[in-house]
Scaffold this motif. Structure first.
Motif, mmCIF file in Angstrom:
data_model
loop_
_atom_site.group_PDB
_atom_site.id
_atom_site.type_symbol
_atom_site.label_atom_id
_atom_site.label_comp_id
_atom_site.label_asym_id
_atom_site.label_seq_id
_atom_site.Cartn_x
_atom_site.Cartn_y
_atom_site.Cartn_z
ATOM 1 N N ALA A 129 -97.900 52.929 -25.235
ATOM 2 C CA ALA A 129 -97.265 52.682 -26.348
ATOM 3 C C ALA A 129 -97.831 53.774 -27.585
ATOM 4 O O ALA A 129 -99.123 54.073 -27.719
ATOM 5 C CB ALA A 129 -97.405 51.320 -26.832
ATOM 6 N N SER A 130 -96.937 54.024 -28.553
ATOM 7 C CA SER A 130 -97.294 54.755 -29.454
ATOM 8 C C SER A 130 -96.378 54.480 -30.999
ATOM 9 O O SER A 130 -95.548 53.751 -30.906
ATOM 10 C CB SER A 130 -96.936 56.302 -29.331
ATOM 11 O OG SER A 130 -97.129 57.035 -30.525
ATOM 12 N N GLY B 27 -93.072 57.735 -28.328
ATOM 13 C CA GLY B 27 -94.048 56.977 -27.497
ATOM 14 C C GLY B 27 -95.183 57.983 -26.850
ATOM 15 O O GLY B 27 -95.870 58.779 -27.873
ATOM 16 N N TYR C 168 -91.822 54.571 -22.535
ATOM 17 C CA TYR C 168 -92.281 55.082 -23.633
ATOM 18 C C TYR C 168 -92.181 54.188 -24.782
ATOM 19 O O TYR C 168 -91.095 54.223 -25.315
ATOM 20 C CB TYR C 168 -91.795 56.618 -23.754
ATOM 21 C CG TYR C 168 -91.576 57.342 -22.669
ATOM 22 C CD1 TYR C 168 -92.652 57.987 -22.034
ATOM 23 C CD2 TYR C 168 -90.665 58.060 -22.498
ATOM 24 C CE1 TYR C 168 -92.737 58.667 -20.933
ATOM 25 C CE2 TYR C 168 -90.286 58.742 -21.105
ATOM 26 C CZ TYR C 168 -91.494 59.236 -20.364
ATOM 27 O OH TYR C 168 -91.481 59.967 -19.350
ATOM 28 N N ILE C 169 -92.884 53.349 -25.051
ATOM 29 C CA ILE C 169 -92.849 52.188 -25.797
ATOM 30 C C ILE C 169 -93.239 52.748 -27.254
ATOM 31 O O ILE C 169 -94.367 53.147 -27.705
ATOM 32 C CB ILE C 169 -93.782 51.128 -25.634
ATOM 33 C CG1 ILE C 169 -93.417 50.849 -24.042
ATOM 34 C CG2 ILE C 169 -93.497 49.939 -26.274
ATOM 35 C CD1 ILE C 169 -92.036 50.875 -23.798
ATOM 36 N N HIS C 170 -92.368 52.677 -28.036
ATOM 37 C CA HIS C 170 -92.670 52.796 -29.646
ATOM 38 C C HIS C 170 -93.003 51.295 -30.120
ATOM 39 O O HIS C 170 -92.679 50.326 -30.252
ATOM 40 C CB HIS C 170 -91.165 53.060 -30.400
ATOM 41 C CG HIS C 170 -91.266 53.049 -32.080
ATOM 42 N ND1 HIS C 170 -91.792 54.289 -32.520
ATOM 43 C CD2 HIS C 170 -90.966 52.149 -32.785
ATOM 44 C CE1 HIS C 170 -91.709 53.985 -33.770
ATOM 45 N NE2 HIS C 170 -91.457 52.770 -33.891
ATOM 46 N N TYR C 171 -94.355 51.418 -30.564
ATOM 47 C CA TYR C 171 -95.153 50.259 -31.046
ATOM 48 C C TYR C 171 -94.677 49.939 -32.372
ATOM 49 O O TYR C 171 -94.741 50.618 -33.312
ATOM 50 C CB TYR C 171 -96.583 50.472 -30.757
ATOM 51 C CG TYR C 171 -97.354 49.223 -31.406
ATOM 52 C CD1 TYR C 171 -97.641 48.229 -30.400
ATOM 53 C CD2 TYR C 171 -97.891 49.268 -32.453
ATOM 54 C CE1 TYR C 171 -98.316 46.858 -30.893
ATOM 55 C CE2 TYR C 171 -98.657 48.054 -32.980
ATOM 56 C CZ TYR C 171 -98.809 47.018 -32.137
ATOM 57 O OH TYR C 171 -99.419 45.922 -32.568
#
Length: 192
Positions: free
Chosen positions: A113-114, A119, A145-148
């Motif tokens: 996560a980013s 991500g 690819y996680i957008h936090y």
């Protein structure tokens, strides 16, 4: 119903790591057949081949934790378009000494996560290259690819967005299926 032991790595050493929060979310939505234990990396000294004949306790514990797992999950941020130094250091320890690679044939998944829009896409590609050399059997799809966002991920791992929760639930379901497939062909332990 077979239970699989999953050792997971959080690539960040930060006490406020969003990837640690992501790991809690993943555990929360994972199938019941997956049993999780974190493999800590913060106490490892920097790897040097000078240690190959006498590993320090933290490195022996790292290798034992991986050996006890049926699969590994990497939940990691991206640092400077690559993987965090602490995580690379842990992989170096686990894959050595030569001929004693703890990642050989282990089922593995990569996620991160980013707060950025892409991500951890580039960092994951870097990690995948390292794991490929270590002969880990990587789940290549689905990619994650996680957008936090703090509005979506609570500190305890609760996910407040339904589509994000369903995506991560499906990801962990795929990982469970992948572990079973890999271990059918390449068992980690001799049959009893």
């Amino acid at each position: 119903m077979t239970t699989y032991k999953v050792g997971y790595f959080v690539g960040s050493l930060s006490s406020t790591s969003i990837n640690r929060i992501l790991s809690r979310a993943l555990i929360r939505v994972a199938p019941d057949e997956l049993e999780f234990s974190e493999i800590p990396i913060g106490d490892l000294p920097l790897y040097s081949p000078d240690y190959d004949t006498d590993y320090p306790p933290a490195a022996r514990e790292l290798k034992a934790a991986i050996d006890a797992a049926d699969a590994v999950l990497f939940v990691s941020p991206e640092y400077n378009r690559s993987i965090p130094g602490a995580l690379k250091n842990a992989i170096d320890w686990a894959s050595r000494p030569w001929g004693q690679n703890s990642f050989d044939h282990i089922p593995a998944a990569v996620i991160g996560a980013s707060i950025g829009q892409i991500g951890t896409a580039i960092g994951q590609q870097s990690l995948r290259a390292v794991l490929s050399f270590c002969n880990a059997r990587q789940m290549t799809s689905p990619e994650a690819y996680i957008h936090y966002s703090a509005e979506v991920f609570r500190d305890d791992g609760e996910i407040t967005n339904h589509s994000t929760e369903e995506f991560l639930r499906a990801y962990m379901g795929e990982f469970r299926t992948y572990i079973a497939m890999v271990l059918t062909v390449l068992p980690r332990r001799p049959a009893a």
